[in-house]
Write an enzyme that holds these catalytic residues in place. Structure first.
Site, PDB file in Angstrom:
ATOM      1  N   ASP A   1      37.676  38.799  33.572  1.00  0.00           N
ATOM      2  CA  ASP A   1      36.254  38.517  33.812  1.00  0.00           C
ATOM      3  C   ASP A   1      35.516  38.377  32.489  1.00  0.00           C
ATOM      4  O   ASP A   1      35.915  38.941  31.471  1.00  0.00           O
ATOM      5  CB  ASP A   1      35.614  39.649  34.637  1.00  0.00           C
ATOM      6  CG  ASP A   1      34.406  39.188  35.423  1.00  0.00           C
ATOM      7  OD1 ASP A   1      34.529  39.004  36.652  1.00  0.00           O
ATOM      8  OD2 ASP A   1      33.337  38.975  34.795  1.00  0.00           O
TER       9      ASP A   1
ATOM     10  N   TYR B   1      26.818  23.080  42.413  1.00  0.00           N
ATOM     11  CA  TYR B   1      27.692  24.042  43.096  1.00  0.00           C
ATOM     12  C   TYR B   1      28.542  23.339  44.150  1.00  0.00           C
ATOM     13  O   TYR B   1      29.766  23.456  44.171  1.00  0.00           O
ATOM     14  CB  TYR B   1      26.838  25.143  43.743  1.00  0.00           C
ATOM     15  CG  TYR B   1      27.651  26.277  44.330  1.00  0.00           C
ATOM     16  CD1 TYR B   1      28.222  27.242  43.507  1.00  0.00           C
ATOM     17  CD2 TYR B   1      27.857  26.377  45.702  1.00  0.00           C
ATOM     18  CE1 TYR B   1      28.974  28.278  44.047  1.00  0.00           C
ATOM     19  CE2 TYR B   1      28.604  27.411  46.243  1.00  0.00           C
ATOM     20  CZ  TYR B   1      29.161  28.356  45.409  1.00  0.00           C
ATOM     21  OH  TYR B   1      29.917  29.383  45.939  1.00  0.00           O
TER      22      TYR B   1
HETATM   23  N1  LIG Z   1      29.146  35.131  47.763  1.00  0.00           N
HETATM   24  C1  LIG Z   1      29.218  34.061  48.529  1.00  0.00           C
HETATM   25  O1  LIG Z   1      28.414  33.907  49.485  1.00  0.00           O
HETATM   26  C2  LIG Z   1      30.295  33.039  48.275  1.00  0.00           C
HETATM   27  C3  LIG Z   1      30.578  32.099  49.302  1.00  0.00           C
HETATM   28  C4  LIG Z   1      31.568  31.146  49.072  1.00  0.00           C
HETATM   29  C5  LIG Z   1      32.261  31.127  47.878  1.00  0.00           C
HETATM   30  N2  LIG Z   1      31.959  32.038  46.906  1.00  0.00           N
HETATM   31  C6  LIG Z   1      32.712  31.979  45.648  1.00  0.00           C
HETATM   32  O2  LIG Z   1      33.384  33.202  45.445  1.00  0.00           O
HETATM   33  C7  LIG Z   1      33.715  33.325  44.057  1.00  0.00           C
HETATM   34  C8  LIG Z   1      33.411  34.720  43.589  1.00  0.00           C
HETATM   35  O3  LIG Z   1      31.993  34.902  43.571  1.00  0.00           O
HETATM   36  P1  LIG Z   1      31.286  36.181  44.208  1.00  0.00           P
HETATM   37  O4  LIG Z   1      30.548  35.721  45.397  1.00  0.00           O
HETATM   38  O5  LIG Z   1      32.247  37.291  44.330  1.00  0.00           O
HETATM   39  O6  LIG Z   1      30.164  36.456  43.094  1.00  0.00           O
HETATM   40  P2  LIG Z   1      30.030  37.623  41.993  1.00  0.00           P
HETATM   41  O7  LIG Z   1      28.929  37.175  41.100  1.00  0.00           O
HETATM   42  O8  LIG Z   1      29.919  38.927  42.657  1.00  0.00           O
HETATM   43  O9  LIG Z   1      31.427  37.543  41.223  1.00  0.00           O
HETATM   44  C9  LIG Z   1      31.737  36.462  40.377  1.00  0.00           C
HETATM   45  C10 LIG Z   1      32.490  36.992  39.159  1.00  0.00           C
HETATM   46  O10 LIG Z   1      32.824  35.873  38.312  1.00  0.00           O
HETATM   47  C11 LIG Z   1      32.596  36.292  36.966  1.00  0.00           C
HETATM   48  N3  LIG Z   1      32.375  35.132  36.090  1.00  0.00           N
HETATM   49  C12 LIG Z   1      31.299  34.330  36.016  1.00  0.00           C
HETATM   50  N4  LIG Z   1      31.468  33.405  35.044  1.00  0.00           N
HETATM   51  C13 LIG Z   1      32.700  33.613  34.524  1.00  0.00           C
HETATM   52  C14 LIG Z   1      33.453  32.977  33.513  1.00  0.00           C
HETATM   53  N5  LIG Z   1      32.967  31.930  32.823  1.00  0.00           N
HETATM   54  N6  LIG Z   1      34.700  33.434  33.239  1.00  0.00           N
HETATM   55  C15 LIG Z   1      35.201  34.510  33.919  1.00  0.00           C
HETATM   56  N7  LIG Z   1      34.520  35.165  34.870  1.00  0.00           N
HETATM   57  C16 LIG Z   1      33.289  34.716  35.188  1.00  0.00           C
HETATM   58  C17 LIG Z   1      31.368  37.190  37.057  1.00  0.00           C
HETATM   59  O11 LIG Z   1      31.231  38.021  35.920  1.00  0.00           O
HETATM   60  C18 LIG Z   1      31.645  37.951  38.334  1.00  0.00           C
HETATM   61  O12 LIG Z   1      32.365  39.142  38.070  1.00  0.00           O
HETATM   62  C19 LIG Z   1      32.936  32.223  43.352  1.00  0.00           C
HETATM   63  O13 LIG Z   1      33.811  31.143  43.048  1.00  0.00           O
HETATM   64  C20 LIG Z   1      31.918  31.804  44.391  1.00  0.00           C
HETATM   65  O14 LIG Z   1      31.487  30.470  44.196  1.00  0.00           O
HETATM   66  C21 LIG Z   1      31.003  32.996  47.092  1.00  0.00           C
END
Ligand SMILES: NC(=O)c1ccc[n+]([C@@H]2O[C@H](COP(=O)([O-])OP(=O)(O)OC[C@H]3O[C@@H](n4cnc5c(N)ncnc54)[C@H](O)[C@@H]3O)[C@@H](O)[C@H]2O)c1
Length: 277
Positions: free
Chosen positions: A37, A156
């Site tokens: 991360d 996105y």
């Molecule tokens: N939360 C939702 O509703 C949802 C729905 C569909 C898809 N997603 C996808 O799920 C995935 C995880 O996101 P989440 O919802 O757990 O959000 P989150 O913000 O809780 O976790 C995302 C993580 O990615 C890390 N991150 C960001 N930029 C980074 C980089 N350049 N290099 C390495 N790490 C990096 C952040 O520090 C964080 O720990 C993402 O790809 C997001 O698009 C989320």
């Protein structure tokens, strides 16, 4: 991949939300886990939260937008645990609003993390998985936003459509080698995604925080609220482990979005009918 025990998983975005839930689920299944991360403090807290798994869970700071950083993180993982079997290209950020009021820097940031980050994970680990020959599985986190474009978060959705397509192609390519591919397409999940700006590197300029009274601000607030009332990340993780086990390409976690996908496909098929002789 039917057997998890003793194998190794590498999870990007592992300090929070879906990535952390995947890390926990892999550790519970008896795997060694490397959480990667960009957010160092959150990463330390994530590892602390999994301390009951001892040295089987470790962390490495990594910016998935930078291929050299991903290569370095892979080296740390090989050194710690040996061969890697499951790679979750999960790190992602949400940003943007209507297509004509998003800065180019914001487009680049979202595409660099959500699309290029997935590619960097694949190009780094695929030669390694092919070479060790012990089997493997690549999990790419897309989104329900990779299936339809209603949200209005243009960068996105564009990044997630690309991840779905890339995963479909990769799956065909890797099937003969016995390497599985899964693409996650959840709708809203209770994570910190609406606070993505916390991880925006300075090279992409400042985070744009829209005025709450503007349409972009109202949309951002609505999406943040929907995310907070969303699915628990552990449910996405549990479904993902089943998909790896059963070698399933698509993971959908929210049945109520089916109609929206049907609507899009119906429009595409209707347009194709017009091309029929
Ligand atoms: N939360 C939702 O509703 C949802 C729905 C569909 C898809 N997603 C996808 O799920 C995935 C995880 O996101 P989440 O919802 O757990 O959000 P989150 O913000 O809780 O976790 C995302 C993580 O990615 C890390 N991150 C960001 N930029 C980074 C980089 N350049 N290099 C390495 N790490 C990096 C952040 O520090 C964080 O720990 C993402 O790809 C997001 O698009 C989320």
């Amino acid at each position: 991949m039917r057997e998890f025990t003793g194998k190794t998983a590498f999870v990007t975005g592992g300090a929070s939300g879906i990535g952390l839930a995947l890390g926990r689920a892999f550790a519970e299944a008896g795997m060694k886990v490397m959480l990667a991360d960009i957010e160092t403090d959150a990463l330390a807290a994530a590892i602390e939260s999994l301390r009951n798994f001892g040295p089987a869970v470790r962390g490495v700071t990594c910016d998935v937008a930078d291929p050299v950083s991903v290569e370095r993180a892979a080296e740390v993982s090989y050194e710690a645990f040996g061969n890697v079997h499951v790679v979750c290209n999960n790190a992602g950020v949400a940003g943007g609003s209507g297509i004509d009021n998003i800065s180019l820097e914001s487009w680049r940031w979202v595409l660099d993390v959500n699309l290029m980050g997935v590619l960097h994970g694949i190009t780094t680990f695929l030669p390694h998985i092919r070479a060790h020959g012990e089997g493997g599985h690549i999990v790419n986190t897309a989104s329900w936003a990779g299936m339809q474009s209603r949200l209005g978060f243009s960068p996105y959705a564009a990044s997630k459509f690309a991840v779905v397509n890339m995963s479909e192609g990769l799956s065909m390519e890797l099937k003969p080698l016995g390497i599985g591919v899964t693409v996650l397409c959840p709708s809203f999940v209770r994570t910190r995604i609406s606070e993505s700006g916390r991880n925006r590197p300075a090279r992409y300029g400042p985070t744009q925080i829209p005025d709450r009274a503007s349409p972009a601000g109202a949309l951002a607030a609505r999406l943040a609220a929907l995310s907070q009332s969303g699915l628990d990340p552990s449910q996405v993780a549990a479904r993902t482990l089943t998909a790896i086990c059963e070698d399933e390409l698509y993971v959908f976690t929210h049945p109520h979005v089916r109609g929206e996908v049907e609507e899009r496909f119906a429009a595409i098929l209707a347009a194709m009918d017009k091309a029929a002789p």
